[in-house]
Design an enzyme around this catalytic site. Sequence first.
Site, PDB file in Angstrom:
ATOM      1  N   HIS A 181       0.831  -1.204   0.000  1.00 34.44           N
ATOM      2  CA  HIS A 181       0.000   0.000   0.000  1.00 34.44           C
ATOM      3  C   HIS A 181       0.868   1.258   0.000  1.00 34.44           C
ATOM      4  O   HIS A 181       0.643   2.199  -0.757  1.00 34.44           O
ATOM      5  CB  HIS A 181      -0.919  -0.022   1.236  1.00 34.44           C
ATOM      6  N   ARG A 269     -10.255  -0.882 -12.953  1.00 33.22           N
ATOM      7  CA  ARG A 269     -10.511  -1.852 -11.876  1.00 33.22           C
ATOM      8  C   ARG A 269     -11.946  -1.648 -11.385  1.00 33.22           C
ATOM      9  O   ARG A 269     -12.190  -0.846 -10.477  1.00 33.22           O
ATOM     10  CB  ARG A 269      -9.537  -1.636 -10.711  1.00 33.22           C
ATOM     11  N   ARG A 305     -11.916  -4.177 -16.817  1.00 34.78           N
ATOM     12  CA  ARG A 305     -11.771  -5.503 -16.219  1.00 34.78           C
ATOM     13  C   ARG A 305     -13.019  -5.802 -15.395  1.00 34.78           C
ATOM     14  O   ARG A 305     -13.454  -4.961 -14.608  1.00 34.78           O
ATOM     15  CB  ARG A 305     -10.538  -5.518 -15.301  1.00 34.78           C
ATOM     16  N   ASN A 417       1.519  -7.734 -10.782  1.00 32.87           N
ATOM     17  CA  ASN A 417       1.420  -7.777  -9.305  1.00 32.87           C
ATOM     18  C   ASN A 417       1.023  -9.182  -8.865  1.00 32.87           C
ATOM     19  O   ASN A 417       1.649  -9.782  -7.997  1.00 32.87           O
ATOM     20  CB  ASN A 417       0.353  -6.802  -8.789  1.00 32.87           C
ATOM     21  N   ARG A 428       1.724 -10.731  -2.167  1.00 31.37           N
ATOM     22  CA  ARG A 428       2.169  -9.426  -2.652  1.00 31.37           C
ATOM     23  C   ARG A 428       2.070  -8.341  -1.584  1.00 31.37           C
ATOM     24  O   ARG A 428       2.670  -7.275  -1.711  1.00 31.37           O
ATOM     25  CB  ARG A 428       1.370  -9.015  -3.901  1.00 31.37           C
ATOM     26  N   CYS A 465      -0.183  -4.288 -17.186  1.00 27.38           N
ATOM     27  CA  CYS A 465      -0.896  -3.264 -16.411  1.00 27.38           C
ATOM     28  C   CYS A 465      -0.593  -3.337 -14.918  1.00 27.38           C
ATOM     29  O   CYS A 465      -1.243  -2.663 -14.128  1.00 27.38           O
ATOM     30  CB  CYS A 465      -2.393  -3.337 -16.676  1.00 27.38           C
TER      31      CYS A 465
END
Length: 533
Positions: A181, A269, A305, A417, A428, A465
């Site tokens: 984050h 997203r 997506r 990611n 991750r 991406c």
Amino acid sequence: MELTGIGVGSQAAVGNVFILRTSDEVFEHRKTTHTPDEEASILGTAIATTAATVREESATADATAQEILDALLIILEDPELQEMAKVHLDEGDDAPTGLFKALDEFAELMGDDEDFQSRVGDLRGIAARISAWTRGLAAGPGIPEKGAWVIVAEDLTPLETSQFGDSVVGVITELGGPTSHTAIICRALGIPALVSAHGAMSLEQDTSVLVDPEGNRAVVGGDISSATTAISFIPQADAPLITVRANIGGLADAEKASETSARGVGLFRTEVLYLSVTTMPSVEEQTALYTDVLKAAPAGKIIIRTIDAGSDKPVPFLDLPEEENPALGVRGFRLAEGHREFQQSQLRAIAEAIEATGRDVGVMAPMVSTVTEVRDFTALCDEAGITQVGIMIETPAIVPVMPDLQGLVSFVSIGTNDLSQYLFAADRMHPRLGALNDPWQPGLLRTVRSIAEAARGLEIPVGVCGESAANPLLSIVFAGLGISSVSVARSAVDDVSTALSAIDTGAAEKAARVALQASTPGEAEAAVRALFS
Ligand code: PEP
Ligand code: MG
């Protein structure tokens, strides 16, 4: 003294160390001389005031922080939490003590719900602000508004980063990786950071420190002139060698992305739209949302997506079950099986928004790992009338079967990611596994090469991406590997476009070649950097 870690950003900064720690007084359990009703009223007001501030901070935060803050507000304003606190106020506790105890009980009730447990730290952060407010102590982390400060912490929560003002010039965290984050927010805010910096917490308050993200280091007493210079790319062409698009999470992002040089959107997203929705929205409601975003998005192709809920992204109305291993559980397109009606309604709404706006739109599914899932997704898209259908490449299993996707998909997009986390079996978000999720890892780069080759065999475009593409040097490597577009946080669009306008195919292929020859992430990065320094 010098600390090494993983640099985020390209501009170095010098500031004084500000260690982020909350005073112990804030967390003390205290009794009160007020009546329980008076304390309940103090608690109600404190929650409402703090929620209003968090709401304001959320409005200006980026989509990722926004989704987390909105989820926190739902819990904070849950009447059940105040009911639980009231039991302690009746026993003579003051409002903050009642709230802390209620949060502990709430956390216990939620047991192993990982989504909730991952929010507990942030909730305690909010409770600390409420406590500071009611007890008249310094509120929040108390970062001075004037001066130039480098925030030093174990790791940062969305609540903490959302309080950064202009005086924050850099960040150093002991934990966190390139997709943590802290890294994502600092990249979005344009604040240089060093994450995964072992020894950070031994830095002393107020000492001057240089944050040198290009050098993957921080230097106590370091001068800005000694920072590793970011490679200065001079554009040679009018347009980047490969298309650069923006990643967005909603309308505000779409509008801001339009102010950059992004040629469309490479990743929308959509789960961000649903994170605080408690009942399934109608097709009409969803169509209105998608239509607004499509109208506002930068000119060029837009890749939407479908919902990628589950794992670290709870969506209340989907009523997701508790998972032992959420990242390996029912997330991404796997949700479509149990929530068919919702998946169909989302695709119908997207199709109607495409129709209403006339935009050039591709739709892709997240987290697919078998050809059967791809067939299922394309059938759903057909049924909704969507013609440009793709998938994300995020699981190692889909890579070797890519040749079987002939005629099924018209594009693919690599989510580095998740691909990193599944390739390396390294969460991750894990604060100690940042190095395995380093996008310069040869294991990842060589997998990207295989994916690009498979896409070439299918004669379809392949994008990247994930966060990795926001690094200008890596974007060049990707171009050299045969990637046809990258999509990055809007704060990185212009830097990546400039780098990709400064090189030709030969230079990109050379960068890819030297990166692929390296055996470690450090060697790969150093070899590519040397080509352009
Ligand atoms: C990825 O996994 O790289 C990606 C772009 O998807 P997300 O970060 O939303 O999981
Ligand atoms: Mg992903």
